[in-house]
Write a protein that holds these residues in place. Structure first.
Motif, PDB file in Angstrom:
ATOM      1  N   HIS A  11       0.668  -0.995  -0.213  1.00 35.01           N
ATOM      2  CA  HIS A  11      -0.176  -0.009  -0.176  1.00 35.01           C
ATOM      3  C   HIS A  11       1.036   1.452  -0.262  1.00 35.01           C
ATOM      4  CE1 HIS A  11       0.609   0.797   4.588  1.00 35.01           C
ATOM      5  NE2 HIS A  11      -0.189   1.563   4.353  1.00 35.01           N
ATOM      6  N   ASP A  12       0.723   2.825  -0.507  1.00 29.85           N
ATOM      7  CA  ASP A  12       0.548   3.321  -0.206  1.00 29.85           C
ATOM      8  C   ASP A  12       1.265   3.857   0.210  1.00 29.85           C
ATOM      9  OD1 ASP A  12       1.344   4.880  -2.975  1.00 29.85           O
ATOM     10  OD2 ASP A  12      -0.406   4.939  -3.685  1.00 29.85           O
ATOM     11  N   ALA A  13       2.530   3.587   1.025  1.00 26.69           N
ATOM     12  CA  ALA A  13       2.943   3.934   2.837  1.00 26.69           C
ATOM     13  C   ALA A  13       3.999   4.790   2.386  1.00 26.69           C
ATOM     14  CB  ALA A  13       3.094   2.697   3.894  1.00 26.69           C
ATOM     15  N   TYR A  14       5.475   4.620   1.424  1.00 26.22           N
ATOM     16  CA  TYR A  14       6.479   5.380   1.472  1.00 26.22           C
ATOM     17  C   TYR A  14       6.494   6.365   0.409  1.00 26.22           C
ATOM     18  CZ  TYR A  14       7.486   0.754   3.634  1.00 26.22           C
ATOM     19  OH  TYR A  14       6.912  -0.392   3.919  1.00 26.22           O
ATOM     20  N   GLY A  15       5.688   7.344   0.496  1.00 25.54           N
ATOM     21  CA  GLY A  15       5.503   8.637  -0.810  1.00 25.54           C
ATOM     22  C   GLY A  15       6.653   9.548   0.200  1.00 25.54           C
ATOM     23  N   TYR A  16       6.760   9.961   1.506  1.00 25.23           N
ATOM     24  CA  TYR A  16       7.831  10.960   2.141  1.00 25.23           C
ATOM     25  C   TYR A  16       9.065  10.391   2.100  1.00 25.23           C
ATOM     26  CZ  TYR A  16       3.923  12.807   4.002  1.00 25.23           C
ATOM     27  OH  TYR A  16       3.034  13.382   4.707  1.00 25.23           O
ATOM     28  N   PHE A  17       9.089   8.950   1.232  1.00 23.37           N
ATOM     29  CA  PHE A  17      10.849   8.528   1.629  1.00 23.37           C
ATOM     30  C   PHE A  17      11.014   8.154   0.281  1.00 23.37           C
ATOM     31  CE2 PHE A  17      13.379   5.187   1.118  1.00 23.37           C
ATOM     32  CZ  PHE A  17      13.838   3.959   2.332  1.00 23.37           C
ATOM     33  N   GLU A  18      10.077   8.435  -0.904  1.00 25.20           N
ATOM     34  CA  GLU A  18      10.422   8.792  -2.413  1.00 25.20           C
ATOM     35  C   GLU A  18      10.616  10.061  -2.393  1.00 25.20           C
ATOM     36  OE1 GLU A  18       7.633   8.658  -6.756  1.00 25.20           O
ATOM     37  OE2 GLU A  18       6.794   7.248  -4.995  1.00 25.20           O
ATOM     38  N   HIS A  19       9.790  11.086  -2.085  1.00 25.72           N
ATOM     39  CA  HIS A  19      10.119  12.327  -2.040  1.00 25.72           C
ATOM     40  C   HIS A  19      11.402  12.958  -1.301  1.00 25.72           C
ATOM     41  CE1 HIS A  19       8.504  16.438  -2.450  1.00 25.72           C
ATOM     42  NE2 HIS A  19       8.675  16.771  -1.080  1.00 25.72           N
ATOM     43  N   GLU A  20      11.284  11.987  -0.914  1.00 25.99           N
ATOM     44  CA  GLU A  20      13.294  12.381   0.035  1.00 25.99           C
ATOM     45  C   GLU A  20      14.336  11.722  -1.020  1.00 25.99           C
ATOM     46  OE1 GLU A  20      14.078  15.191   3.328  1.00 25.99           O
ATOM     47  OE2 GLU A  20      12.774  14.674   3.307  1.00 25.99           O
ATOM     48  N   TYR A  21      13.913  10.534  -1.220  1.00 28.36           N
ATOM     49  CA  TYR A  21      15.437  10.096  -0.883  1.00 28.36           C
ATOM     50  C   TYR A  21      15.335   9.599  -2.840  1.00 28.36           C
ATOM     51  CZ  TYR A  21      15.201   9.893   3.939  1.00 28.36           C
ATOM     52  OH  TYR A  21      14.995  10.373   5.103  1.00 28.36           O
ATOM     53  N   GLY A  22      14.441   9.613  -3.710  1.00 32.31           N
ATOM     54  CA  GLY A  22      14.602   9.297  -4.654  1.00 32.31           C
ATOM     55  C   GLY A  22      14.443   7.206  -5.364  1.00 32.31           C
ATOM     56  N   ILE A  23      13.277   6.924  -4.375  1.00 34.33           N
ATOM     57  CA  ILE A  23      13.421   5.813  -4.909  1.00 34.33           C
ATOM     58  C   ILE A  23      11.704   5.466  -5.453  1.00 34.33           C
ATOM     59  CG2 ILE A  23      12.267   2.869  -3.875  1.00 34.33           C
ATOM     60  CD1 ILE A  23      15.199   3.349  -3.873  1.00 34.33           C
ATOM     61  N   LYS A  24      11.421   5.203  -6.189  1.00 37.85           N
ATOM     62  CA  LYS A  24       9.844   5.549  -6.567  1.00 37.85           C
ATOM     63  C   LYS A  24       9.258   4.160  -5.889  1.00 37.85           C
ATOM     64  CE  LYS A  24       7.444   6.451 -10.458  1.00 37.85           C
ATOM     65  NZ  LYS A  24       6.779   6.394 -11.756  1.00 37.85           N
ATOM     66  N   PHE A  25       8.050   4.224  -5.747  1.00 33.38           N
ATOM     67  CA  PHE A  25       7.739   2.995  -4.973  1.00 33.38           C
ATOM     68  C   PHE A  25       6.354   3.236  -5.881  1.00 33.38           C
ATOM     69  CE2 PHE A  25      10.566   3.698  -1.661  1.00 33.38           C
ATOM     70  CZ  PHE A  25      10.670   2.930  -1.051  1.00 33.38           C
ATOM     71  N   LEU A  26       5.614   2.083  -6.137  1.00 33.94           N
ATOM     72  CA  LEU A  26       3.986   1.793  -6.863  1.00 33.94           C
ATOM     73  C   LEU A  26       3.344   0.798  -5.933  1.00 33.94           C
ATOM     74  CD1 LEU A  26       5.396   1.171 -10.664  1.00 33.94           C
ATOM     75  CD2 LEU A  26       4.517   3.618  -9.707  1.00 33.94           C
TER      76      LEU A  26
END
Length: 327
Positions: free
Chosen positions: A222-237
């Motif tokens: 589930h979409d729990a990693y938006g902040y991780f993506e925003h901060e560190y550049g790993i794209k989560f689907l």
């Protein structure tokens, strides 16, 4: 009773008074944390001066938690109640009303940058930052036109270590307000823990830098990693939205599988708070191997690999990097 005995009794009572007062003064701050990650932050700030009760424990899912009658009593007797906010704890308002608590309800995301969800073509798009006073208005729009959980603010702010530092500051402020005598201790603990968070941030960034840019797309439940993506550049689907309450539809899953093939996702992961069945189905349809278990909304139990926030974040980035690079 003789006059001498009476005098001795009075002197004894007077002698005991400061002892009783000091015992009362030494009573710990009663803290309720809504879920395990917040409880860990509170423990690091409060140290020996606080007693913490966690409502949603290790491996528990706060999105779907149903409070027990005992929870109302716990909240009712608290000195401070620490919550995430941003509608993460769907049970919170009912519980606070039932408890009739006089304790402050401290939203730890207050003062931080909030990401909001946007929705395009029926599947989940990546997070967009909401600016200033617009962020809460943007969150409310998601409940119109039949959207279910998709248009609201993303509550998983702790997935950025920078935000975790804000949680810790807000906890220290709340503890100082409730227990002025312990304020120096809380501030010192928060500063010490903040240094550990800064070191963690540097570790995560160094690990991501070792992953080739064209391999930084992965899939989670589930979409729990938006902040991780925003901060560190790993794209989560993810097939599910920001809340595990909303199940992915067949069209959501089909759109995700199409996107996985287009974006050439490198790895797929299950989460400790969700059913792995859907992820296993997507893995078999895309030929991706499940790369391990990530911790999103809850810590592991004390014997697991993510018993603290620091361990959780290290485990997640190590697991992601290992699955992508095959190490």
């Amino acid at each position: 009773m003789s006059r001498t005995l009476k005098l001795a009794a009075v002197i004894g009572a007077i002698t005991l008074m400061p002892i009783a007062a000091s015992v009362a003064a030494a009573e710990n701050l009663r803290v309720v944390a809504s879920f395990s990650i917040i409880a860990d932050f509170a423990k690091n700030v409060g140290g020996d001066r606080v007693d913490i009760v966690t409502l949603v424990g290790p491996n528990g899912d706060a999105h779907v938690y149903e409070p027990k009658p005992a929870d109302a009593a716990t909240v009712g007797s608290a000195d401070v109640v620490l919550v995430n906010g941003l509608q993460f704890e769907g049970f919170l308002q009912r519980l606070v009303e039932a408890s009739a608590t006089k304790a402050p309800i401290v939203e730890l995301t207050k003062g931080g940058e909030v990401l909001r969800k946007t929705e395009e073509e029926g599947h989940h798009d990546q997070d967009k930052p909401a600016e200033g006073g617009e962020k809460h208005a943007a969150a409310e729009e998601g409940h119109e036109e039949g959207h279910h959980h998709h248009g609201e603010s993303d509550p998983h702010a702790w997935q950025s270590v920078h935000n975790a530092e804000l949680y810790v500051k807000n906890i220290a402020d709340a503890f100082c307000a409730a227990d002025a005598a312990g304020c120096d201790t809380y501030r010192a603990n928060a500063e010490s823990y903040g240094q550990q968070l800064e070191a963690l941030e540097a570790e995560i960034k160094a690990a991501v830098a070792e992953i080739p840019e064209d391999k930084r797309t992965i899939i989670t439940s589930h979409d729990a990693y938006g902040y991780f993506e925003h901060e560190y550049g790993i794209k989560f689907l993810a097939p599910e939205g920001v809340s595990t309450e909303s199940e992915a539809s067949a069209s959501d899953v089909a759109a995700l599988i199409k996107q996985i093939r287009q974006d050439k996702a490198s790895a797929i992961f299950v989460e400790n708070v969700t059913n792995p069945r859907l992820i296993e189905q997507i893995a078999s349809e895309t030929g991706l191997k499940v790369g391990g278990e990530l911790y999103s909304d809850a810590l592991s139990d004390k014997n697991g690999p993510a018993a603290t926030y620091l361990e959780m974040m290290r485990h997640n980035i190590t697991t992601i990097k290992g699955a992508i690079l095959g190490s």
